[in-house]
Design a protein around this motif. Structure first.
Motif, short mmCIF file in Angstrom:
data_model
loop_
_atom_site.label_atom_id
_atom_site.label_comp_id
_atom_site.label_asym_id
_atom_site.label_seq_id
_atom_site.Cartn_x
_atom_site.Cartn_y
_atom_site.Cartn_z
N ALA A 103 0.84 -1.20 0.00
CA ALA A 103 0.00 0.00 0.00
C ALA A 103 0.87 1.25 0.00
N SER A 142 -3.20 2.94 4.54
CA SER A 142 -3.94 2.70 3.30
C SER A 142 -4.25 1.22 3.12
N LYS A 143 -5.33 0.96 2.37
CA LYS A 143 -5.63 -0.44 2.05
C LYS A 143 -4.69 -0.90 0.93
#
Length: 83
Positions: A19, A24-25
């Motif tokens: 990521a 963050s994903k």
């Protein structure tokens, strides 16, 4: 190499990140549909963040490297089953 699958390989030696940041994903995970231009990870080399694209159309079936792990040149990092 395995028949019927495509490997996304690291184009350089560096550190693998799934990521853009720890919060963050991941760009891609198991089951993610990708196209040629889909960014699947980042390889950090000499403080430069290099976005790595899938370069094929299909579904991610396996992530082969843990986040933050070092990778070698041409090391497989994702397995993609072409559509």
């Amino acid at each position: 190499e395995e028949p019927g699958v495509t490997f996304v390989k690291s184009p350089r030696v560096g550190t693998f990140y799934r990521a853009a940041s720890p919060e963050s994903k991941p760009y891609a995970d198991t089951g993610t549909k990708v196209v040629e231009s889909t960014v699947v990870c980042i390889i950090e080399a000499m403080k430069i963040m290099n976005e790595i694209q899938a370069e094929t159309k299909g579904t991610v079936t396996e992530v082969l490297v843990e986040n933050g792990q070092p990778v070698e040149y041409n090391q497989p990092v994702f397995v993609i089953k072409p559509d």
